[in-house]
Write a protein that holds these residues in place. Structure first.
Motif, PDB file in Angstrom:
ATOM      1  N   VAL A 196      -3.974  -9.234 -13.415  1.00  0.00           N
ATOM      2  CA  VAL A 196      -3.909  -7.984 -12.641  1.00  0.00           C
ATOM      3  C   VAL A 196      -5.189  -7.809 -11.835  1.00  0.00           C
ATOM      4  N   GLU A 197      -6.338  -7.942 -12.480  1.00  0.00           N
ATOM      5  CA  GLU A 197      -7.609  -7.847 -11.763  1.00  0.00           C
ATOM      6  C   GLU A 197      -7.713  -8.938 -10.702  1.00  0.00           C
ATOM      7  N   GLN A 198      -7.264 -10.134 -11.027  1.00  0.00           N
ATOM      8  CA  GLN A 198      -7.310 -11.238 -10.067  1.00  0.00           C
ATOM      9  C   GLN A 198      -6.445 -10.950  -8.845  1.00  0.00           C
ATOM     10  N   THR A 199      -5.296 -10.358  -9.070  1.00  0.00           N
ATOM     11  CA  THR A 199      -4.406  -9.995  -7.960  1.00  0.00           C
ATOM     12  C   THR A 199      -5.058  -8.964  -7.047  1.00  0.00           C
ATOM     13  N   LEU A 200      -5.696  -7.957  -7.641  1.00  0.00           N
ATOM     14  CA  LEU A 200      -6.349  -6.923  -6.835  1.00  0.00           C
ATOM     15  C   LEU A 200      -7.502  -7.505  -6.020  1.00  0.00           C
ATOM     16  N   LEU A 201      -8.298  -8.337  -6.629  1.00  0.00           N
ATOM     17  CA  LEU A 201      -9.431  -8.931  -5.908  1.00  0.00           C
ATOM     18  C   LEU A 201      -8.950  -9.844  -4.786  1.00  0.00           C
ATOM     19  N   ALA A 202      -7.863 -10.549  -5.020  1.00  0.00           N
ATOM     20  CA  ALA A 202      -7.327 -11.446  -3.995  1.00  0.00           C
ATOM     21  C   ALA A 202      -6.729 -10.682  -2.826  1.00  0.00           C
ATOM     22  N   ALA A 203      -6.362  -9.417  -3.054  1.00  0.00           N
ATOM     23  CA  ALA A 203      -5.729  -8.613  -2.009  1.00  0.00           C
ATOM     24  C   ALA A 203      -6.742  -7.974  -1.062  1.00  0.00           C
ATOM     25  N   ARG A 204      -8.036  -8.087  -1.360  1.00  0.00           N
ATOM     26  CA  ARG A 204      -9.066  -7.495  -0.511  1.00  0.00           C
ATOM     27  C   ARG A 204      -9.199  -8.248   0.814  1.00  0.00           C
ATOM     28  N   GLY A 205      -9.907  -7.613   1.749  1.00  0.00           N
ATOM     29  CA  GLY A 205     -10.334  -8.339   2.927  1.00  0.00           C
ATOM     30  C   GLY A 205      -9.642  -7.995   4.223  1.00  0.00           C
ATOM     31  N   ASN A 206      -8.701  -7.077   4.175  1.00  0.00           N
ATOM     32  CA  ASN A 206      -8.003  -6.686   5.399  1.00  0.00           C
ATOM     33  C   ASN A 206      -8.202  -5.208   5.709  1.00  0.00           C
ATOM     34  N   LEU A 240       0.790  -2.654  -8.751  1.00  0.00           N
ATOM     35  CA  LEU A 240       2.144  -2.101  -8.785  1.00  0.00           C
ATOM     36  C   LEU A 240       3.111  -3.078  -9.437  1.00  0.00           C
ATOM     37  N   ASP A 241       3.859  -2.580 -10.419  1.00  0.00           N
ATOM     38  CA  ASP A 241       4.937  -3.346 -11.045  1.00  0.00           C
ATOM     39  C   ASP A 241       6.225  -3.030 -10.294  1.00  0.00           C
ATOM     40  N   THR A 242       6.729  -4.012  -9.559  1.00  0.00           N
ATOM     41  CA  THR A 242       7.955  -3.822  -8.779  1.00  0.00           C
ATOM     42  C   THR A 242       9.166  -4.428  -9.473  1.00  0.00           C
ATOM     43  N   VAL A 243       8.981  -4.881 -10.727  1.00  0.00           N
ATOM     44  CA  VAL A 243      10.045  -5.575 -11.462  1.00  0.00           C
ATOM     45  C   VAL A 243      10.679  -4.677 -12.525  1.00  0.00           C
ATOM     46  N   TYR A 293       3.031   2.315 -10.798  1.00  0.00           N
ATOM     47  CA  TYR A 293       1.581   2.113 -10.840  1.00  0.00           C
ATOM     48  C   TYR A 293       1.181   1.891 -12.286  1.00  0.00           C
ATOM     49  N   ILE A 294       0.469   0.792 -12.574  1.00  0.00           N
ATOM     50  CA  ILE A 294       0.223   0.425 -13.969  1.00  0.00           C
ATOM     51  C   ILE A 294      -1.106   0.949 -14.511  1.00  0.00           C
ATOM     52  N   GLY A 295      -1.859   1.679 -13.698  1.00  0.00           N
ATOM     53  CA  GLY A 295      -3.108   2.237 -14.197  1.00  0.00           C
ATOM     54  C   GLY A 295      -4.325   1.390 -13.925  1.00  0.00           C
ATOM     55  N   ALA A 351      -0.646  -3.723  -4.491  1.00  0.00           N
ATOM     56  CA  ALA A 351      -0.588  -5.164  -4.713  1.00  0.00           C
ATOM     57  C   ALA A 351       0.391  -5.411  -5.854  1.00  0.00           C
ATOM     58  N   PRO A 352       1.559  -5.978  -5.580  1.00  0.00           N
ATOM     59  CA  PRO A 352       2.511  -6.277  -6.647  1.00  0.00           C
ATOM     60  C   PRO A 352       1.937  -7.289  -7.633  1.00  0.00           C
ATOM     61  N   ILE A 353       2.130  -7.030  -8.925  1.00  0.00           N
ATOM     62  CA  ILE A 353       1.528  -7.870  -9.961  1.00  0.00           C
ATOM     63  C   ILE A 353       2.456  -8.966 -10.448  1.00  0.00           C
ATOM     64  N   GLY A 354       3.711  -8.962  -9.976  1.00  0.00           N
ATOM     65  CA  GLY A 354       4.657  -9.972 -10.422  1.00  0.00           C
ATOM     66  C   GLY A 354       5.323  -9.577 -11.734  1.00  0.00           C
ATOM     67  N   ASP A 355       6.021 -10.517 -12.309  1.00  0.00           N
ATOM     68  CA  ASP A 355       6.778 -10.288 -13.543  1.00  0.00           C
ATOM     69  C   ASP A 355       5.901 -10.663 -14.729  1.00  0.00           C
ATOM     70  N   LEU A 356       5.204  -9.684 -15.288  1.00  0.00           N
ATOM     71  CA  LEU A 356       4.323  -9.964 -16.425  1.00  0.00           C
ATOM     72  C   LEU A 356       4.435  -8.856 -17.459  1.00  0.00           C
ATOM     73  N   LYS A 357       3.928  -9.142 -18.645  1.00  0.00           N
ATOM     74  CA  LYS A 357       4.025  -8.205 -19.754  1.00  0.00           C
ATOM     75  C   LYS A 357       2.785  -7.317 -19.796  1.00  0.00           C
TER      76      LYS A 357
END
Length: 245
Positions: free
Chosen positions: A117-127, A135-138, A172-174, A219-225
């Motif tokens: 989750v943290e990795q996804t947020l950091l990767a989404a930076r820069g724009n 965000l859990d969209t699943v 929103y997962i918090g 940033a969608p987090i994908g299908d995770l627990k």
């Protein structure tokens, strides 16, 4: 950028565990707590300075401060919330307004989630994003979840528990990435929110920002627990998945 954990709430639905502990220190895997998992996630992505907003049973966090710092290689700053048992978490996040200026990854103290989750947020930076929500969209949604509707560009239009689950883009997962440039506007929106009603959530502060024309991204987090631990059923689920991380 630093880590920020909100760990001030009383967690009354988790009694008797929370008779003597804040929710963030309730064990979910042996002696491992939600706070342990979160600090471990922060350390894995290079966040070695972490602020924790404490309130209810804060002495338990203070007692573990040195141990946690040594275990995870982080420096902890504890921020006291003087209204933790009276007001909701819009005020709790506002208490951390000074550290928001450093840029933070914010994690609720009751959310069991993997470091991806943290990795996804950091990767989404820069724009040019200022605030990015994980965000859990699943997941299939119900009434209790903090639901989000986005527009076609991925910007938040609405964030609240009070919407038809079928209309929501996801939950929103918090966990949020907040850039330094957003700190002043967010602090002002949080103040407006808790002054309007101290029982409101910090997500209502996000909605206040959106209403003011500030863009909030997801940033969608994908299908995770993952799980937000509010009650004993959630705690059982948290214990089932925490050992996998």
């Amino acid at each position: 950028m630093i880590g920020l954990v909100l760990a001030a709430g009383a967690g009354r639905r988790l009694r008797p565990y929370t008779d003597t502990l804040p929710k963030a220190l309730v064990p979910v895997d042996g002696d491992t707590t939600v706070l342990d998992l979160t600090l471990g996630n922060f350390a894995k992505v290079g966040l070695t300075d972490v602020a924790i907003v404490v309130g209810y049973r804060k002495e338990a966090v203070y007692a573990r401060q040195a141990e946690l710092e040594s275990k995870y290689g982080v420096k902890l700053t504890l921020i006291d919330n003087d209204k933790a048992e009276e007001w909701n978490n819009a005020y709790s996040l506002w208490c951390a307004r000074d550290v928001l200026k450093e840029g933070v990854i914010l994690a609720n103290g009751d959310t069991v989630h993997p470091v991806s989750v943290e990795q996804t947020l950091l990767a989404a930076r820069g724009n040019g994003q200022q605030i990015i929500l994980a965000l859990d969209t699943v997941k299939n949604l119900a009434d209790e979840e903090m639901k989000v509707i986005t527009d076609g560009s991925g910007a938040v239009q609405k964030i609240t528990k009070l919407m038809d689950p079928a209309s929501a883009t996801g939950e929103y997962i918090g966990v949020t990435l907040i850039e330094p440039d957003a700190a002043e506007a967010l602090a002002d929106a949080l103040r407006t929110t808790f002054e309007r009603d101290p029982d409101l959530y910090y997500e209502d502060g996000y909605q206040e920002l959106v209403n003011r024309g500030v863009r909030i991204d997801v940033a969608p987090i994908g299908d995770l627990k993952w799980v937000e631990i509010d009650n004993h059923d959630d705690l059982t689920r948290g214990r089932e998945i925490a050992c996998q991380y």
